[in-house]
Design a protein around this motif. Structure first.
Motif, short mmCIF file in Angstrom:
data_model
loop_
_atom_site.label_atom_id
_atom_site.label_comp_id
_atom_site.label_asym_id
_atom_site.label_seq_id
_atom_site.Cartn_x
_atom_site.Cartn_y
_atom_site.Cartn_z
N SER A 150 30.68 73.10 58.32
CA SER A 150 30.53 74.52 57.99
C SER A 150 31.34 75.41 58.93
CB SER A 150 29.05 74.91 58.05
OG SER A 150 28.53 74.70 59.34
N TYR A 151 31.77 74.87 60.08
CA TYR A 151 32.56 75.65 61.03
C TYR A 151 34.06 75.50 60.83
CZ TYR A 151 28.29 76.24 63.80
OH TYR A 151 27.04 76.56 64.23
N SER B 288 36.17 76.52 58.54
CA SER B 288 36.92 77.73 58.18
C SER B 288 37.04 78.65 59.39
CB SER B 288 36.25 78.46 57.02
OG SER B 288 34.97 78.91 57.37
N TYR B 289 36.01 78.73 60.22
CA TYR B 289 36.07 79.57 61.42
C TYR B 289 37.09 79.03 62.42
CZ TYR B 289 31.55 81.02 59.54
OH TYR B 289 30.54 81.44 58.73
N ALA C 5 35.82 86.13 59.26
CA ALA C 5 35.42 84.96 58.48
C ALA C 5 33.90 84.86 58.39
CB ALA C 5 36.01 83.70 59.08
N TYR C 6 33.22 85.06 59.51
CA TYR C 6 31.75 84.98 59.52
C TYR C 6 31.13 86.08 58.66
CZ TYR C 6 26.97 85.20 61.19
OH TYR C 6 25.60 85.24 61.25
N GLY D 218 32.47 87.79 56.27
CA GLY D 218 32.78 87.53 54.87
C GLY D 218 31.88 86.48 54.26
N ASP D 219 31.58 85.44 55.02
CA ASP D 219 30.65 84.41 54.54
C ASP D 219 29.26 84.99 54.28
OD1 ASP D 219 32.40 82.33 54.44
OD2 ASP D 219 31.72 81.38 56.30
N ARG D 220 28.82 85.86 55.17
CA ARG D 220 27.48 86.44 55.04
C ARG D 220 27.36 87.35 53.83
NH1 ARG D 220 25.85 82.70 56.36
NH2 ARG D 220 26.44 81.89 58.33
N GLY E 165 29.43 87.28 51.18
CA GLY E 165 29.93 86.61 49.99
C GLY E 165 31.32 87.05 49.56
N PRO F 87 35.42 86.62 50.56
CA PRO F 87 36.32 85.81 51.40
C PRO F 87 37.26 86.67 52.24
CG PRO F 87 37.06 85.76 49.14
CD PRO F 87 35.77 86.53 49.15
N TYR G 179 38.29 86.10 55.13
CA TYR G 179 39.21 85.31 55.94
C TYR G 179 40.61 85.29 55.34
CZ TYR G 179 38.36 81.50 52.65
OH TYR G 179 38.26 80.73 51.52
#
Length: 115
Positions: free
Chosen positions: A24-25, A27-28, A72-73, A75-77, A79, A81, A83
């Motif tokens: 899960s990390y 992409s970061y 990135a984080y 954007g994940d939260r 929904g 993208p 990043y």
């Protein structure tokens, strides 16, 4: 010389100390790596142009990594993208810096042989 020693030490420690990150990390980490590479190319360019300042390099290095990772984080939260914005920005700047570095090096080589 100190930079080469630090790089060698980092590579050595990377091989000796295994670090497994959760998937899960990834992409970061990829965004952080891209931001770091952008800063390194910018530092090399600044050095070739005789404009290098270590304070600017270090603050930009860590600042870029933090901002890109936060995008990135966040954007994940939510929904979205976000990043992609970091990929586009840092990727474009990295290729621009590489093109300028290449031109500077080729110009120096040309000047050396035309004397």
């Amino acid at each position: 010389m100190l930079a080469i020693l630090g790089l060698a030490l980092g590579v050595f420690l990377g091989f000796i100390i295994p670090v497994d990150l959760p998937s899960s990390y990834t992409s970061y980490m990829s965004i952080a790596l891209l931001a770091a590479l952008d800063s390194v190319f910018g530092g090399v360019r600044a050095e070739l142009e005789n404009k290098f300042d270590s304070h600017i390099f270090i603050s930009g290095f860590f600042g870029n990594i933090i901002i890109a990772t936060f995008l990135a984080y966040f954007g994940d939260r939510v929904g979205i993208p976000l990043y992609y914005a970091a990929i586009f920005t840092f990727g474009t700047r990295m290729f621009q810096n590489f093109a300028i570095i290449r031109r500077i090096i080729l110009k120096k080589i040309e000047e050396k042989y035309n004397r």
